[in-house]
Design a protein around this motif. Structure first.
Motif, short mmCIF file in Angstrom:
data_model
loop_
_atom_site.label_atom_id
_atom_site.label_comp_id
_atom_site.label_asym_id
_atom_site.label_seq_id
_atom_site.Cartn_x
_atom_site.Cartn_y
_atom_site.Cartn_z
N THR A 73 -1.21 1.64 -2.72
CA THR A 73 -1.26 0.32 -3.35
C THR A 73 0.02 0.08 -4.14
OG1 THR A 73 -2.24 1.09 -5.42
CG2 THR A 73 -3.76 0.56 -3.62
N ARG A 74 0.25 -1.19 -4.48
CA ARG A 74 1.44 -1.53 -5.27
C ARG A 74 1.42 -0.80 -6.61
NH1 ARG A 74 1.64 -6.17 -4.06
NH2 ARG A 74 3.58 -6.33 -2.90
N ASP A 86 4.17 1.82 -7.90
CA ASP A 86 4.91 1.50 -9.13
C ASP A 86 4.77 2.63 -10.15
OD1 ASP A 86 5.68 -0.88 -8.03
OD2 ASP A 86 4.29 -2.13 -9.20
N ARG A 101 9.70 0.23 0.98
CA ARG A 101 8.67 0.20 -0.06
C ARG A 101 7.67 -0.92 0.22
NH1 ARG A 101 10.09 0.21 -6.48
NH2 ARG A 101 8.02 -0.16 -7.34
N LYS A 102 8.18 -2.10 0.58
CA LYS A 102 7.32 -3.24 0.89
C LYS A 102 6.41 -2.93 2.08
CE LYS A 102 7.59 -8.19 2.01
NZ LYS A 102 6.75 -8.11 3.21
N VAL A 120 3.54 -0.44 1.17
CA VAL A 120 2.46 -1.09 0.41
C VAL A 120 1.65 -2.01 1.33
CG1 VAL A 120 1.95 -2.70 -1.45
CG2 VAL A 120 3.64 -0.89 -1.79
#
Length: 509
Positions: free
Chosen positions: A188-189, A193, A251-252, A255
């Protein structure tokens, strides 16, 4: 398991070397031939053992994890049969550094392999990684940053040509980050993060200094960075070069994908999928914290560094000698006196080595270096300086030395004077205790013979060793002219007697 060319597979002379890296995620072995100072790989083997994942809540390796590791090592052992001890090096990294029962596992591993197993400190791991990477790259001018993401630690090195300038090992790795941030297989984002932020926090301690030193090129090594470069190439985001923009794009996609079991669609091998997001997060944190614009991948890593380290010792370019000399300079050690003590101890060692079972290269090395450094603690205080010296040698980062070798050095320095107490050898295996007690006696006798500090060559003394005793004889009249030395030796006889060791001295007149 993967294997490279097995040409010359039956070669087992001293020109054939082998290194095993027991990492927190994978175990790797490389067998190579030394040709005119260069390493030519004969065979590579690797398995995902995930030793770090086998640490329980008390930081003890589970029996299941140990069995996985030993099964892998038994396969490696078949390839090592017949190789001389000095041509094989086996090291453990972060998982064994933190495991409370590492020593028990190492004993089992040594039984399987037939070769010593040693643990290296984080900065020594970083030094060896740089050695391996630098030998697989073009010999370019300028500084390079090398990053190696392992299962339990990540190493950051700035170096120039074949010399590391800055070495650091941070306590974060793809296995530990997987367990903390991606344990459920989701991406998940928030999870990503948090993982990237954690990596940046770990880098805060070195960020300012590393950026001030600077570098002209950045290079990544080992499995996590190799997998990221491979994914970027397969997705045609780049040609395999890792850039900041490419990392943001990947990264995008990670996710958006949301689950590690979908990473096969990106070309990630099944055995690496669970740790891929964690390795990515660590590298992303490094890119952002150190402001890295782009990074290339290099094949060399810890195991290649181990090979070049072995080769250096064979060719008498031992980094450990440089470390000892640097310590002597840094702590203002009386080098002439240390050399006299060394000469005396070695003369004694040659007479008792066979009887006492001290006839390995390692025994001679630790004896020589302990003699050179026995007064290192004087830079702190004359009072209890043997204890100060032992502490410095046990806990300093010493390039080229394993943790066990540092422990042995520290033990000899700790025990070279005053009481010969059992506490000096506390926590050691019986076999190590026996060996180090004998070596310690040799250092103690050499220090006493050289107590006048007049730099005389050692006399033509004779030693006869028994299991728990030593008979010492000097040339006629030598002790009569040196009453203080005689008194020192009589005191030493009493010290050793308290540990049931008999020191027989020449007849008193």
């Amino acid at each position: 398991m993967t294997a490279a060319s097995t040409a010359d597979n039956d070669a087992s002379g001293p020109d054939v070397l082998a290194a095993i890296d027991m990492g927190s995620n994978s175990f790797h072995m490389v067998v190579a031939r030394l040709v005119h100072g260069e390493i030519r790989t004969l065979e590579k083997m690797g398995e995902k053992v995930q030793l770090g994942a086998g640490l329980d809540q008390y930081n003890r390796l589970t029996e299941e994890a140990q069995e996985r590791a030993l099964a892998c090592l038994s396969r490696f052992a078949q390839r090592l049969k017949g190789m001389p001890p000095g041509s094989v090096q086996v090291v453990g990294t972060n998982a064994l550094r933190v495991a409370r029962n590492a020593h028990q596992f190492m004993n089992r591993a040594e039984e399987v392999l037939g070769y010593p197993v040693e643990i290296i400190a984080g900065r020594e791991e970083a030094r060896l990684i740089y050695l391996g990477v630098s030998h697989t790259l073009a010999d370019d001018a300028g500084r390079r940053l090398v990053i190696d993401i392992g299962g339990g630690s990540t190493e950051f090195i700035i170096g120039q040509r074949f010399e590391p300038l800055e070495l650091e090992s941070l306590h974060m790795g793809c296995v530990s980050f997987r367990n903390r941030y991606f344990p459920d297989g989701k991406i998940t984002r928030r999870q990503m993060d948090n993982a990237v932020t954690h990596a940046e926090q770990e880098l805060l301690n070195i960020r300012r200094h590393y950026r001030a030193v600077g570098w002209q090129s950045a290079v990544g090594s080992s499995g996590s960075i190799k997998a990221i470069a491979s994914v970027l190439a397969s997705l045609k985001i780049t040609d395999g070069t890792i850039t900041r923009d490419a990392m943001l794009e990947l990264r995008k996609r990670l996710v958006d994908m949301g689950k590690v079991d979908k990473l096969g669609d990106l070309g990630v091998r099944s055995d690496r999928q669970s740790i891929f997001p964690a390795g990515f997060a660590i590298l992303m944190g490094a890119f952002q914290s150190l402001d890295i614009p782009e990074m290339a991948f290099a094949d060399g890593a810890l195991r290649e560094g181990l090979l070049y380290d072995i080769a250096g010792r064979i060719q008498h370019e031992d980094v450990r000698e440089r470390t000892i000399s640097a310590l002597q300079e840094r702590y203002h050690v009386d080098q002439a006196h240390g050399a006299a003590v060394e000469q005396t101890a070695v003369a004694a060692w040659r007479q008792v080595a066979n009887t006492w079972g001290l006839n390995t290269d390692s025994d001679e090395e630790v004896l020589r270096w302990a003699c050179r450094l026995h007064e290192i603690g004087l830079t702190i205080s004359h009072s209890q300086y043997h204890k100060h010296g032992a502490y410095l040698l046990r806990y300093s980062d010493l390039p080229g030395f394993t943790q066990q070798f540092q422990r042995d050095l520290a033990t000899l320095v700790r025990g070279h004077r005053r009481k010969f107490a059992a506490a000096i050898f506390e926590g050691l295996d019986p076999e190590d205790t026996r060996r180090l007690r004998y070596l310690c006696i040799l250092v103690r006798l050499a220090v006493l013979v050289q107590h006048p500090r007049n730099l005389e060559p050692p006399p033509e003394f004779r030693l006869q060793a028994r299991d728990n005793g030593l008979a010492l004889a000097f040339p006629a009249g030598w002790l009569d002219d040196r009453p203080l030395t005689r008194a020192d030796l009589q005191n030493e006889r009493d010290y050793l007697a308290k540990q049931d060791i008999v020191l027989e001295l020449p007849d008193e007149h």
